[in-house]
Motif scaffolding. Sequence first.
Motif, PDB file in Angstrom:
ATOM      1  N   LYS A 168       0.833  -1.201   0.000  1.00 60.95           N
ATOM      2  CA  LYS A 168       0.000   0.000   0.000  1.00 60.95           C
ATOM      3  C   LYS A 168       0.870   1.255   0.000  1.00 60.95           C
ATOM      4  CE  LYS A 168      -3.358  -2.341   2.996  1.00 60.95           C
ATOM      5  NZ  LYS A 168      -4.068  -2.270   4.301  1.00 60.95           N
ATOM      6  N   PHE A 169       0.359   2.281  -0.664  1.00 60.54           N
ATOM      7  CA  PHE A 169       0.957   3.612  -0.577  1.00 60.54           C
ATOM      8  C   PHE A 169       0.084   4.424   0.377  1.00 60.54           C
ATOM      9  CE2 PHE A 169       2.412   2.025  -4.672  1.00 60.54           C
ATOM     10  CZ  PHE A 169       3.769   2.292  -4.589  1.00 60.54           C
ATOM     11  N   ALA A 170       0.712   4.929   1.446  1.00 57.57           N
ATOM     12  CA  ALA A 170      -0.037   5.578   2.530  1.00 57.57           C
ATOM     13  C   ALA A 170       0.341   7.041   2.674  1.00 57.57           C
ATOM     14  CB  ALA A 170       0.208   4.849   3.848  1.00 57.57           C
ATOM     15  N   TYR A 171      -0.639   7.825   3.113  1.00 58.15           N
ATOM     16  CA  TYR A 171      -0.427   9.230   3.469  1.00 58.15           C
ATOM     17  C   TYR A 171      -0.762   9.383   4.951  1.00 58.15           C
ATOM     18  CZ  TYR A 171      -1.104  14.281   3.766  1.00 58.15           C
ATOM     19  OH  TYR A 171      -1.030  15.597   4.135  1.00 58.15           O
ATOM     20  N   ILE A 172       0.198   9.906   5.738  1.00 63.17           N
ATOM     21  CA  ILE A 172       0.019  10.057   7.184  1.00 63.17           C
ATOM     22  C   ILE A 172       0.363  11.490   7.575  1.00 63.17           C
ATOM     23  CG2 ILE A 172       0.680   9.225   9.469  1.00 63.17           C
ATOM     24  CD1 ILE A 172       1.560   6.617   8.180  1.00 63.17           C
ATOM     25  N   THR A 173      -0.566  12.171   8.231  1.00 66.23           N
ATOM     26  CA  THR A 173      -0.296  13.536   8.685  1.00 66.23           C
ATOM     27  C   THR A 173       0.607  13.496   9.910  1.00 66.23           C
ATOM     28  OG1 THR A 173      -2.306  13.524  10.041  1.00 66.23           O
ATOM     29  CG2 THR A 173      -2.491  14.388   7.794  1.00 66.23           C
ATOM     30  N   PRO A 174       1.381  14.573  10.173  1.00 73.92           N
ATOM     31  CA  PRO A 174       2.250  14.599  11.348  1.00 73.92           C
ATOM     32  C   PRO A 174       1.447  14.753  12.640  1.00 73.92           C
ATOM     33  CG  PRO A 174       2.590  16.555   9.968  1.00 73.92           C
ATOM     34  CD  PRO A 174       1.518  15.746   9.325  1.00 73.92           C
ATOM     35  N   GLY A 175       2.105  14.451  13.776  1.00 69.96           N
ATOM     36  CA  GLY A 175       1.482  14.618  15.089  1.00 69.96           C
ATOM     37  C   GLY A 175       1.180  13.296  15.759  1.00 69.96           C
ATOM     38  N   ASP A 176       0.985  13.360  17.085  1.00 68.32           N
ATOM     39  CA  ASP A 176       0.661  12.150  17.837  1.00 68.32           C
ATOM     40  C   ASP A 176      -0.701  11.589  17.438  1.00 68.32           C
ATOM     41  OD1 ASP A 176       3.051  12.334  19.152  1.00 68.32           O
ATOM     42  OD2 ASP A 176       2.230  13.324  20.926  1.00 68.32           O
ATOM     43  N   LEU A 177      -1.664  12.465  17.171  1.00 72.74           N
ATOM     44  CA  LEU A 177      -2.958  12.042  16.625  1.00 72.74           C
ATOM     45  C   LEU A 177      -2.940  12.399  15.144  1.00 72.74           C
ATOM     46  CD1 LEU A 177      -5.808  10.903  17.016  1.00 72.74           C
ATOM     47  CD2 LEU A 177      -6.573  13.229  17.549  1.00 72.74           C
TER      48      LEU A 177
END
Length: 257
Positions: free
Chosen positions: A149-158
């Motif tokens: 999978k190609f994933a996009y994850i925003t920064p931060g603990d949540l």
Amino acid sequence: MSIHLNFYLSNMNSNIITKKYFSVITLLLFANLYSSAQITTSGEVVKSTEIKAVEEVNSEFFLSISPQFTGRTLISNDAPFGKELGVRESETGLWSNSFTAGLRSKMHKNLYLDFGLSYLTNKETNEFNRQDTTFNITRTYSHIGVPVKFAYITPGDLSFYASIGLTPKAFLNAKVEEIITANNLSSSNEFNESMGYTSFLLEATLNLGLRLKMNDSFGLFVHAEGRRQLISNYSNQNPYIRKAYAIGLNVGLFFPF
């Protein structure tokens, strides 16, 4: 008189010289003290600050379980192999669990590559009558898959997580459970099918969800997940074309390293 005058003038010159020396020494002492005070003050104002670098985590190991409602689309194959769906037309989907272990690696900024090893299942059930006999048949299809999978994850603990990918998977078996009821008596039978099935399959996967980093060691994630099989479970000469799907959750833990 002359002697006294000379003595007086000599004494007077000596006092003037002494006062000059005293004045110069005093000025030097004050200059030295002021300079020391400036250095001390400067030392107090300018403080050495140590900046600790923040270590960026680029890789994770993750484990997940996927409780999902699974079903299938079933149509007749083309001639000359196809035939009517018959009693199989009334088959319904069932909830099933799948399991995944994998690695997540950062590619660029917020983009990641997920890959792993999965045990994937989907189920269907059907109940029909023939004369005075009731048949209840449940099939569980099992596969070993390698999701990419190609994933996009925003920064931060949540953080927000979104991914899309493909899962090549190998067919293991189809477990068939039969319960036959006649004259108020029931009997059960269980066996595995492997003949007439496609050995290698491909499915598309979509995930949307949230991640919560608990500390530097681990975190939690909850995703909504959809899976759609792109190739039929059955071989080209089978009477039917079956393509499975799954809709549900993908819940697990991740461990940065």
